[in-house]
Design a protein around this motif. Structure first.
Motif, PDB file in Angstrom:
ATOM      1  N   ARG A 163       0.826  -1.196   0.000  1.00 39.20           N
ATOM      2  CA  ARG A 163       0.000   0.000   0.000  1.00 39.20           C
ATOM      3  C   ARG A 163       0.867   1.255   0.000  1.00 39.20           C
ATOM      4  NH1 ARG A 163      -5.029  -2.236   1.313  1.00 39.20           N
ATOM      5  NH2 ARG A 163      -4.945  -4.049   2.690  1.00 39.20           N
ATOM      6  N   PRO A 164       0.256   2.393  -0.523  1.00 35.28           N
ATOM      7  CA  PRO A 164      -1.084   2.579  -1.101  1.00 35.28           C
ATOM      8  C   PRO A 164      -1.181   1.968  -2.501  1.00 35.28           C
ATOM      9  CG  PRO A 164       0.152   4.603  -1.255  1.00 35.28           C
ATOM     10  CD  PRO A 164       1.014   3.657  -0.463  1.00 35.28           C
ATOM     11  N   LEU A 165      -2.414   1.872  -2.990  1.00 33.22           N
ATOM     12  CA  LEU A 165      -2.689   1.244  -4.276  1.00 33.22           C
ATOM     13  C   LEU A 165      -3.379   2.228  -5.212  1.00 33.22           C
ATOM     14  CD1 LEU A 165      -4.125  -2.117  -2.890  1.00 33.22           C
ATOM     15  CD2 LEU A 165      -1.799  -1.733  -3.716  1.00 33.22           C
ATOM     16  N   HIS A 166      -2.914   2.248  -6.469  1.00 32.99           N
ATOM     17  CA  HIS A 166      -3.592   3.020  -7.508  1.00 32.99           C
ATOM     18  C   HIS A 166      -4.732   2.175  -8.072  1.00 32.99           C
ATOM     19  CE1 HIS A 166      -0.378   5.997  -7.589  1.00 32.99           C
ATOM     20  NE2 HIS A 166       0.527   5.059  -7.828  1.00 32.99           N
ATOM     21  N   ARG A 167      -5.922   2.737  -8.122  1.00 30.93           N
ATOM     22  CA  ARG A 167      -7.060   2.044  -8.750  1.00 30.93           C
ATOM     23  C   ARG A 167      -7.216   2.558 -10.172  1.00 30.93           C
ATOM     24  NH1 ARG A 167     -13.075   2.385  -8.305  1.00 30.93           N
ATOM     25  NH2 ARG A 167     -12.853   4.126  -6.845  1.00 30.93           N
ATOM     26  N   ILE A 168      -7.115   1.639 -11.121  1.00 31.06           N
ATOM     27  CA  ILE A 168      -7.133   1.979 -12.543  1.00 31.06           C
ATOM     28  C   ILE A 168      -8.329   1.306 -13.204  1.00 31.06           C
ATOM     29  CG2 ILE A 168      -5.814   2.033 -14.677  1.00 31.06           C
ATOM     30  CD1 ILE A 168      -4.413   3.472 -12.377  1.00 31.06           C
ATOM     31  N   ALA A 169      -9.178   2.083 -13.857  1.00 28.81           N
ATOM     32  CA  ALA A 169     -10.348   1.549 -14.565  1.00 28.81           C
ATOM     33  C   ALA A 169     -10.013   1.383 -16.034  1.00 28.81           C
ATOM     34  CB  ALA A 169     -11.538   2.479 -14.388  1.00 28.81           C
ATOM     35  N   LEU A 170     -10.438   0.268 -16.614  1.00 28.59           N
ATOM     36  CA  LEU A 170     -10.195   0.019 -18.034  1.00 28.59           C
ATOM     37  C   LEU A 170     -11.353   0.475 -18.904  1.00 28.59           C
ATOM     38  CD1 LEU A 170      -8.573  -3.537 -17.866  1.00 28.59           C
ATOM     39  CD2 LEU A 170      -7.460  -1.299 -17.769  1.00 28.59           C
ATOM     40  N   ASP A 171     -12.498   0.773 -18.295  1.00 26.99           N
ATOM     41  CA  ASP A 171     -13.686   1.231 -19.013  1.00 26.99           C
ATOM     42  C   ASP A 171     -14.098   0.256 -20.114  1.00 26.99           C
ATOM     43  OD1 ASP A 171     -13.954   3.526 -17.450  1.00 26.99           O
ATOM     44  OD2 ASP A 171     -12.580   4.667 -18.716  1.00 26.99           O
ATOM     45  N   ASP A 172     -13.944  -1.035 -19.836  1.00 28.63           N
ATOM     46  CA  ASP A 172     -14.388  -2.045 -20.801  1.00 28.63           C
ATOM     47  C   ASP A 172     -15.810  -2.476 -20.465  1.00 28.63           C
ATOM     48  OD1 ASP A 172     -13.860  -3.327 -18.455  1.00 28.63           O
ATOM     49  OD2 ASP A 172     -12.606  -4.903 -19.311  1.00 28.63           O
ATOM     50  N   ALA A 173     -16.347  -3.393 -21.260  1.00 23.55           N
ATOM     51  CA  ALA A 173     -17.733  -3.823 -21.066  1.00 23.55           C
ATOM     52  C   ALA A 173     -17.943  -4.514 -19.723  1.00 23.55           C
ATOM     53  CB  ALA A 173     -18.142  -4.759 -22.203  1.00 23.55           C
ATOM     54  N   ALA A 174     -16.879  -5.180 -19.193  1.00 26.01           N
ATOM     55  CA  ALA A 174     -17.003  -5.899 -17.926  1.00 26.01           C
ATOM     56  C   ALA A 174     -16.817  -4.994 -16.719  1.00 26.01           C
ATOM     57  CB  ALA A 174     -15.981  -7.036 -17.876  1.00 26.01           C
ATOM     58  N   GLY A 175     -16.428  -3.729 -16.936  1.00 30.69           N
ATOM     59  CA  GLY A 175     -16.192  -2.831 -15.812  1.00 30.69           C
ATOM     60  C   GLY A 175     -14.970  -3.221 -15.000  1.00 30.69           C
ATOM     61  N   THR A 176     -13.897  -3.654 -15.686  1.00 33.65           N
ATOM     62  CA  THR A 176     -12.702  -4.142 -15.006  1.00 33.65           C
ATOM     63  C   THR A 176     -11.922  -3.000 -14.363  1.00 33.65           C
ATOM     64  OG1 THR A 176     -12.540  -5.910 -16.655  1.00 33.65           O
ATOM     65  CG2 THR A 176     -10.594  -5.499 -15.293  1.00 33.65           C
ATOM     66  N   GLU A 177     -11.431  -3.257 -13.158  1.00 29.91           N
ATOM     67  CA  GLU A 177     -10.550  -2.327 -12.459  1.00 29.91           C
ATOM     68  C   GLU A 177      -9.346  -3.097 -11.931  1.00 29.91           C
ATOM     69  OE1 GLU A 177     -13.881   0.926 -10.895  1.00 29.91           O
ATOM     70  OE2 GLU A 177     -12.821  -0.344  -9.464  1.00 29.91           O
ATOM     71  N   LEU A 178      -8.158  -2.484 -12.082  1.00 36.17           N
ATOM     72  CA  LEU A 178      -6.918  -3.076 -11.598  1.00 36.17           C
ATOM     73  C   LEU A 178      -6.350  -2.211 -10.482  1.00 36.17           C
ATOM     74  CD1 LEU A 178      -5.167  -4.039 -14.975  1.00 36.17           C
ATOM     75  CD2 LEU A 178      -6.596  -5.475 -13.534  1.00 36.17           C
ATOM     76  N   TYR A 179      -5.677  -2.854  -9.535  1.00 37.26           N
ATOM     77  CA  TYR A 179      -5.018  -2.148  -8.435  1.00 37.26           C
ATOM     78  C   TYR A 179      -3.520  -2.344  -8.583  1.00 37.26           C
ATOM     79  CZ  TYR A 179      -9.606  -1.725  -6.237  1.00 37.26           C
ATOM     80  OH  TYR A 179     -10.919  -1.412  -5.978  1.00 37.26           O
ATOM     81  N   VAL A 180      -2.788  -1.233  -8.694  1.00 34.56           N
ATOM     82  CA  VAL A 180      -1.344  -1.250  -8.898  1.00 34.56           C
ATOM     83  C   VAL A 180      -0.672  -0.650  -7.671  1.00 34.56           C
ATOM     84  CG1 VAL A 180       0.548  -0.477 -10.382  1.00 34.56           C
ATOM     85  CG2 VAL A 180      -1.683  -1.028 -11.387  1.00 34.56           C
ATOM     86  N   SER A 181       0.341  -1.348  -7.146  1.00 41.86           N
ATOM     87  CA  SER A 181       1.036  -0.869  -5.964  1.00 41.86           C
ATOM     88  C   SER A 181       1.786   0.429  -6.267  1.00 41.86           C
ATOM     89  CB  SER A 181       2.035  -1.919  -5.471  1.00 41.86           C
ATOM     90  OG  SER A 181       2.876  -1.387  -4.468  1.00 41.86           O
ATOM     91  N   ALA A 182       1.591   1.435  -5.413  1.00 42.72           N
ATOM     92  CA  ALA A 182       2.311   2.701  -5.558  1.00 42.72           C
ATOM     93  C   ALA A 182       3.749   2.577  -5.068  1.00 42.72           C
ATOM     94  CB  ALA A 182       1.596   3.811  -4.784  1.00 42.72           C
TER      95      ALA A 182
END
Length: 502
Positions: A163-182
């Motif tokens: 932590r902390p984590l960056h929340r990244i949205a892909l804006d695809d049809a499934a509504g996918t979100e990825l969390y990337v370590s800061a």
């Protein structure tokens, strides 16, 4: 004198029975709501797990490793991270467009060092995290949403060091979100819209995984212990009352179930279903209480650091660079893990092709495929438990009562080594690469029956013939719902009746 004694016993019994009814009645109003919620959410959890990034998903998302760009040896990378011992985990992979070494020390702290110049990477900003997520998912674009210590889908303690984590949205049809370590730039978690929706009906209420509570582990643990403990008291008092109100010989003239119960309607459902499913309900609630390991009665599943270092045969932060040309036969490796197994330096090379992840093991000092005999593995395993002798070893080619795949896969074949120590320790070893896959002892094996069998009903004969397991667990859950929902109806009727009287 006898009359006085009898009167005293009658008074004690009337006092006990009064409090038995009061506890069951008033604690049951809230307790049955919780039990009904746990059964409903448990049905959802049978098919939708809490969001997590599996190792196969992580490897599939990594770009192919560019070995020609690697300029730093493993020893130099460990020195750059300031490690005084060989770490618990050491791997080489790509981060964005450059190769990096990723390490986890024995304190659980992650370290990332560039394989280009041995520079330490200790922070990753939002634009870089956005690009890492886009490449990981193979998406056309990615959008940064926020940077936070935790949210509803990143509450587990295992993520604390990243932590902390960056929340990244892909804006695809499934509504996918990825969390990337800061801190390290690693993709730590993925979620999608459907997964998030069903988890609000499944794991979140079932585990009481609400962010403000789960963010404080001691508080969350106490909440689980006390809520499940109250529900156990409700179940025990209910079973006691149920038997007191049951008649088999002198039946009730105006009751249900052939006169064995004095009740009708919702009360009758609650009485008869509660007695029929009493053992299942009590075992299910008690095993849920055991899930947080009260008083740490059951030891962990992993071997200790000294045991793992003895098995590896290497303590100092050293690993031979080897001849990477030998890896040319592994087309498009995504990751190379470096480990000492039974005194040998080993490359574990992971490739991903069409979503299928394959891992091959090589000796790092010779570049040849790794071949470990059962004798070599058994000799190395003997160092895991000092002072104990090996009581026996056997190959497992199919699942048994203690090594089985249910919510997580279990590799086969494995070598199981048994020791004659007081704890009756077992070690599970992957013969293909020497990895220690698991540890078990007599306490963990008892826990398997007290928790897993009583709570998940993961008996081998049911799991082998699915959907037999699904049918049995659904029927038992429906029985639990009948008991709890009828209790909710009865309780709320009593509450509102009391309000009308007032």
């Amino acid at each position: 004198m006898a009359s006085t004694s009898l009167s005293w016993r009658e008074s004690c019994w009337r006092f006990t029975r009064r409090w038995l009814y009061l506890v069951h009645r008033w604690a049951g109003i809230a307790g049955c709501l919780l039990i009904a919620m746990w059964f409903l959410s448990g049905l959802v959890m049978m098919y939708v797990a809490f969001p997590a990034l599996s190792d196969a998903e992580r490897l599939a998302g990594l770009p192919p490793l560019d070995l020609r760009a690697v300029r730093v040896s493993p020893d130099a990378a460990m020195a750059g991270a300031g490690l005084a011992r060989f770490p618990r985990s050491l791997r080489l992979e790509m981060m964005g467009g450059r190769p990096v070494y990723r390490m986890i020390d024995w304190d659980g702290k992650p370290h990332t060092v560039s394989a280009l110049d041995a520079a330490r990477i200790e922070s990753v900003d939002a634009p870089a995290a956005q690009e890492i997520a886009r490449r990981f998912a193979g998406a056309a674009a990615a959008r940064w949403v926020e940077t936070a210590e935790r949210d509803q889908w990143t509450v587990p303690n295992g993520l604390n060091a990243w932590r902390p984590l960056h929340r990244i949205a892909l804006d695809d049809a499934a509504g996918t979100e990825l969390y990337v370590s800061a801190r390290t730039g690693e993709v730590m978690r993925d979620t999608n819209r459907a997964e998030r929706f069903w988890n609000w009906l499944g794991a979140v209420p079932h585990w009481l995984y609400f962010t403000p509570v789960r963010a404080d582990p001691p508080l969350w643990r106490q909440v689980v212990l006390w809520t499940s403990g109250v529900c156990i008291a409700v179940a025990v008092s209910g079973i006691w009352i149920g038997w007191l109100r049951l008649r088999v010989r002198r039946r009730f003239a105006h009751g249900s179930a052939g006169g064995t119960s004095p009740y009708r309607g919702w009360m009758a459902w609650h009485h008869i279903a509660g007695l029929a499913g009493s053992l299942f309900l009590l075992a299910w609630l008690a095993s849920g209480w055991l899930s947080v390991n009260p008083n740490q009665w059951f030891p962990g599943r992993a071997f200790t650091q000294p045991a793992l270092e003895r098995y590896a045969g290497q303590v100092l932060p050293h690993f031979p660079p080897g001849d990477r040309r030998a890896l040319a036969q592994a087309a498009g490796p995504r990751e190379i893990r470096m480990a000492w197994q039974a005194g040998l330096p080993v490359w574990l090379v992971a490739t991903a092709d069409a979503g299928t992840v394959t891992t091959r093991a090589y000796r790092a000092d010779t570049g040849r495929p790794l071949a470990l005999s059962a004798e070599t593995l058994t000799e190395a395993a003997a160092r895991l438990v000092p002072g104990a002798r090996i009581a026996g070893s056997e190959w497992l080619t199919q699942h048994d009562a203690y090594w089985y795949g249910h919510h997580q896969p279990r590799k086969l074949p494995v070598l199981r080594v048994r020791f004659d120590d007081a704890a009756r320790t077992w070690a599970y070893i992957d013969p293909a690469n020497g990895n220690l896959l698991g540890r078990s002892d007599s306490s963990r094996r008892v826990y398997r029956w007290l928790f897993n069998a009583s709570h998940s009903w993961d008996f081998g004969w049911l799991l082998r013939y699915r959907p037999a397991w699904d049918i049995v667990v659904c029927l038992l859950s429906i029985a639990g719902l009948v008991v709890s929902v009828s209790g909710v109806v009865i309780g709320w009727r009593r509450l509102f009746r009391g309000r009308r009287r007032a």
